[in-house]
Scaffold this motif. Sequence first.
Motif, PDB file in Angstrom:
ATOM      1  N   ALA A 150      -3.700  -5.006   3.584  1.00 57.02           N
ATOM      2  CA  ALA A 150      -3.712  -4.018   4.667  1.00 57.02           C
ATOM      3  C   ALA A 150      -2.959  -4.528   5.891  1.00 57.02           C
ATOM      4  O   ALA A 150      -2.225  -3.771   6.540  1.00 57.02           O
ATOM      5  CB  ALA A 150      -5.155  -3.657   5.028  1.00 57.02           C
ATOM      6  N   ILE A 151      -3.128  -5.802   6.196  1.00 57.93           N
ATOM      7  CA  ILE A 151      -2.360  -6.381   7.313  1.00 57.93           C
ATOM      8  C   ILE A 151      -0.871  -6.319   6.993  1.00 57.93           C
ATOM      9  O   ILE A 151      -0.045  -5.962   7.849  1.00 57.93           O
ATOM     10  CB  ILE A 151      -2.824  -7.834   7.584  1.00 57.93           C
ATOM     11  N   GLU A 152      -0.535  -6.615   5.745  1.00 65.58           N
ATOM     12  CA  GLU A 152       0.887  -6.585   5.369  1.00 65.58           C
ATOM     13  C   GLU A 152       1.462  -5.174   5.457  1.00 65.58           C
ATOM     14  O   GLU A 152       2.649  -5.002   5.752  1.00 65.58           O
ATOM     15  CB  GLU A 152       1.060  -7.184   3.975  1.00 65.58           C
ATOM     16  N   GLN A 185       0.910   8.110   7.950  1.00 63.38           N
ATOM     17  CA  GLN A 185       0.481   8.017   6.545  1.00 63.38           C
ATOM     18  C   GLN A 185      -0.703   7.052   6.394  1.00 63.38           C
ATOM     19  O   GLN A 185      -1.672   7.353   5.696  1.00 63.38           O
ATOM     20  CB  GLN A 185       1.655   7.595   5.653  1.00 63.38           C
ATOM     21  N   LEU A 186      -0.640   5.917   7.066  1.00 62.67           N
ATOM     22  CA  LEU A 186      -1.743   4.950   6.943  1.00 62.67           C
ATOM     23  C   LEU A 186      -3.059   5.513   7.494  1.00 62.67           C
ATOM     24  O   LEU A 186      -4.147   5.121   7.061  1.00 62.67           O
ATOM     25  CB  LEU A 186      -1.399   3.650   7.688  1.00 62.67           C
ATOM     26  N   MET A 194      -8.473  -0.673   6.706  1.00 64.25           N
ATOM     27  CA  MET A 194      -7.230  -0.430   7.446  1.00 64.25           C
ATOM     28  C   MET A 194      -7.438  -0.643   8.950  1.00 64.25           C
ATOM     29  O   MET A 194      -6.561  -1.178   9.632  1.00 64.25           O
ATOM     30  CB  MET A 194      -6.777   1.003   7.157  1.00 64.25           C
ATOM     31  N   HIS A 195      -8.599  -0.273   9.436  1.00 60.05           N
ATOM     32  CA  HIS A 195      -8.847  -0.409  10.869  1.00 60.05           C
ATOM     33  C   HIS A 195      -9.075  -1.880  11.249  1.00 60.05           C
ATOM     34  O   HIS A 195      -8.630  -2.336  12.305  1.00 60.05           O
ATOM     35  CB  HIS A 195     -10.055   0.439  11.263  1.00 60.05           C
ATOM     36  N   MET A 196      -9.758  -2.624  10.387  1.00 61.91           N
ATOM     37  CA  MET A 196      -9.925  -4.057  10.656  1.00 61.91           C
ATOM     38  C   MET A 196      -8.569  -4.761  10.643  1.00 61.91           C
ATOM     39  O   MET A 196      -8.345  -5.698  11.407  1.00 61.91           O
ATOM     40  CB  MET A 196     -10.875  -4.678   9.641  1.00 61.91           C
ATOM     41  N   ALA A 197      -7.665  -4.301   9.777  1.00 65.71           N
ATOM     42  CA  ALA A 197      -6.321  -4.881   9.755  1.00 65.71           C
ATOM     43  C   ALA A 197      -5.606  -4.615  11.082  1.00 65.71           C
ATOM     44  O   ALA A 197      -4.938  -5.490  11.636  1.00 65.71           O
ATOM     45  CB  ALA A 197      -5.514  -4.305   8.594  1.00 65.71           C
ATOM     46  N   ILE A 198      -5.750  -3.411  11.606  1.00 68.16           N
ATOM     47  CA  ILE A 198      -5.175  -3.093  12.913  1.00 68.16           C
ATOM     48  C   ILE A 198      -5.760  -4.026  13.976  1.00 68.16           C
ATOM     49  O   ILE A 198      -5.039  -4.575  14.809  1.00 68.16           O
ATOM     50  CB  ILE A 198      -5.430  -1.612  13.259  1.00 68.16           C
ATOM     51  N   GLU A 253      -0.455   1.131  -1.803  1.00 69.04           N
ATOM     52  CA  GLU A 253      -0.575  -0.174  -2.468  1.00 69.04           C
ATOM     53  C   GLU A 253      -1.855  -0.900  -2.044  1.00 69.04           C
ATOM     54  O   GLU A 253      -2.420  -1.675  -2.824  1.00 69.04           O
ATOM     55  CB  GLU A 253       0.674  -1.031  -2.189  1.00 69.04           C
ATOM     56  N   VAL A 254      -2.326  -0.660  -0.817  1.00 68.96           N
ATOM     57  CA  VAL A 254      -3.597  -1.246  -0.370  1.00 68.96           C
ATOM     58  C   VAL A 254      -4.749  -0.621  -1.166  1.00 68.96           C
ATOM     59  O   VAL A 254      -5.675  -1.298  -1.609  1.00 68.96           O
ATOM     60  CB  VAL A 254      -3.799  -1.028   1.143  1.00 68.96           C
ATOM     61  N   GLN A 255      -4.627   0.693  -1.354  1.00 63.91           N
ATOM     62  CA  GLN A 255      -5.647   1.407  -2.112  1.00 63.91           C
ATOM     63  C   GLN A 255      -5.695   0.924  -3.563  1.00 63.91           C
ATOM     64  O   GLN A 255      -6.777   0.769  -4.138  1.00 63.91           O
ATOM     65  CB  GLN A 255      -5.341   2.917  -2.025  1.00 63.91           C
ATOM     66  N   VAL A 256      -4.530   0.678  -4.139  1.00 62.71           N
ATOM     67  CA  VAL A 256      -4.482   0.126  -5.505  1.00 62.71           C
ATOM     68  C   VAL A 256      -5.139  -1.259  -5.537  1.00 62.71           C
ATOM     69  O   VAL A 256      -5.920  -1.568  -6.445  1.00 62.71           O
ATOM     70  CB  VAL A 256      -3.017   0.052  -6.004  1.00 62.71           C
TER      71      VAL A 256
END
Lengths: 447, 447
Positions: A70-72, A102-103, A113-117, B65-68
């Motif tokens: 997710a960070i990537e 999209q994310l 995803m939010h922790m990655a942010i 890809e994160v979801q995968v």
Amino acid sequence: MPAAAARVIAVDTYDIRFPTSRSLDGSDAMNPDPDYSAAYLVLRTDAGDGLEGHGFSFTIGRGNEVQVAAIEALRPHVLGRSVSELCADPGTLSRALIGDSQLRWLGPEKGVMHMAIGAVVNAVWDLAAKAAGKPLWQFLADADPAWLVSQVDFRYIADALTPDEALELLTRGRAGRAAREAVLRAEGYPAYTTSPGWLGYSDEKLTRLAQQALADGFTQIKLKVGADLADDIRRCRTARAAVGPDIRMAVDANQRWNVDEAIRWTRALGEFDPYWIEEPTSPDDVLGHAAIRAAVAPVKVATGEHVQNRVVFKQLLQAGAIDVLQLDAARVGGVNENLAILLLAARFGVPVCPHAGGVGLCELVQHLSMFDFVALTGTTEDRVIEYVDHLHEHFLDPVEIRRGHYRAPTGPGFSAQMRPESILQYSYPDGAFWAADLRDQPQEIPA
Amino acid sequence: MPAAAARVIAVDTYDIRFPTSRSLDGSDAMNPDPDYSAAYLVLRTDAGDGLEGHGFSFTIGRGNEVQVAAIEALRPHVLGRSVSELCADPGTLSRALIGDSQLRWLGPEKGVMHMAIGAVVNAVWDLAAKAAGKPLWQFLADADPAWLVSQVDFRYIADALTPDEALELLTRGRAGRAAREAVLRAEGYPAYTTSPGWLGYSDEKLTRLAQQALADGFTQIKLKVGADLADDIRRCRTARAAVGPDIRMAVDANQRWNVDEAIRWTRALGEFDPYWIEEPTSPDDVLGHAAIRAAVAPVKVATGEHVQNRVVFKQLLQAGAIDVLQLDAARVGGVNENLAILLLAARFGVPVCPHAGGVGLCELVQHLSMFDFVALTGTTEDRVIEYVDHLHEHFLDPVEIRRGHYRAPTGPGFSAQMRPESILQYSYPDGAFWAADLRDQPQEIPA
């Protein structure tokens, strides 16, 4: 400040895991076997000043690779950005990450995803504070209130806090700032300790560690509860006997209960005078916390380490559902969203007692509480930062505790930077520790 | 049923993306450029019966890809499991996935990790219904009520719905089931269409598609709003002129607004008689939706496609915050959690009008509404399933719409199975479509 032309030239990521499950450090009713881990990133620039921005999401083992992915996924938003623009205005990047068209579907503003942010945004603040030559708490406390307001995303919270109200809180918060900074540097910020109370510990170890906490100057301890009521009663009795009647003793259920169970169980522990009941139920259940709080008073209700964003915190405050707000530095969208949450708490007059522990959470969150004391609420009354004595040795600028207080960090940045040798050794699965470990137990390699 | 010894021998994953952003299909105020995507999995077994379980998380492009990766993190829970045990009791797997003591930290029960759980759980239900030789709606409608109750996780919802209450609802729901099944097979389940109303469409296209919707037998359409009020007024006027006064016209803001904005904007569209305002604000804001609902009546308030789990739905119902519950088949933890949500809605008497569209969401969610009609609430009054005419051609068992109704699927399973050639062509980045596309635009390769 970095040269005007300097850019971010790399966002390097690392999957770092510590084998904490083997000692039952960190064991609770919901998390019996955590391997404290960090999905870690380093922002590298071509400024030539040797400064890097470090940040991470905290996880407890499996799935850390998902958090790294997710960070990537955020990398394209950061690569090539002007370092001076990032440092002058982290809020613009924060909005770009949250608003990625999209994310956003993968949250919005919650979970992986939010922790990655949050990890990326915190790395930018680390870099900005380093560039300014200040520890983050001081960088924030010295900042212009109007600029701090510009760093907050008021979307979805404007019904509870407007930009004008935030500006007023921050402007008022500056009065007497120099004196409080002197107090902070002299005395530190109050802490409490969870070290005695993990579920996996024996009564003897609990007693010994609780007495040690007293000797170390802590005035509050915390016990994990929620797996078995008879056990909890015995452990609360043991701990209360060890610390006497004057020490605050919080209990933490780590979300084990339904609303009715939370009420019954908390009342059953009432004779031991628990100070707060932490995470009695789902962190998503605003109305549930409100019902529990109404039923278990005078025991206070606390939550926050799993509260996903400012929108849920807003409602917990609006509904009168919590007595104590447990800010976490790495769960939400980073410093910008935590500014929003500190402002909301100040607006509603609810004390913030941050969640910490894990790996690196103490290092990060101390800065936010210290800023709050110096330049926002101006008080440490009924406020304590959680302290757990695990894994600090892996950081370049580890927290320092003296007489039950966090010492104010003096080094520039967010104290987020891990030692290079720790990163190398505990990278999963190829670092020296894991490579050897997995070689010894080939049948247990997780997918 | 599969042979008793059969096991799951593979969990294959695919990153499938369709380039829908290029035609502005699916454009709205928050999602201007979605590339409808699926993080897709196939459960393969050694049963020798040729049956596979297919499931997916829906995303809108970047981050698929994160979801995968999140689905892959669940693989160890599924590999090697007994096929007959999985099919006889998907709830045990569902609880194991939600309860994973380390992965839980990444939610809990929200975002990327929870959608991954939903994909895996739905794949098991696909396999179970195929093994039973029934479409999923019928598999559920034929199931014993006590068994259905055993499939529901009551943790965190027992204050609003007990197992006994659920059993009573399901037992009562069976009365007259055969007659309703006959009606369903003859007439289908009512649909509404969002196809006319995407933000990116011209007024001429909006008018043409709205009139086409009428001609096709739909009695409700939906328009995207929230980017620009003057535009919205013009588009609502255009659409109302095209369909006349008797057609229901919903509007959908895709979370653009704060609470106050939502109230003002919805009132400003009042003259066009909107049927519901959908996603007026953050899906996390239970109290905000309650405030909006109180202020915009008689316009109804609808939300759900981004509501993360049963705990938030419970509160939306407890707070009287919504008139319409928009179930989504792929956002929450799969069929098991959607059973909980259908039961909560039935308990509170709130109609369920599922979110669909994207890729494959219509195929999935129709089964849940049809089960609800046949064996739970027993009615389709004020209930419609969203319909969008995109990407159905990629499915082996695509939805079929006739006179504004979804036809009841007859093939075994959850209608989740994508055509092998579509998977091959649209796999990202190596499938034939993307390989050619990325070769032509090398400077635009996302990281």
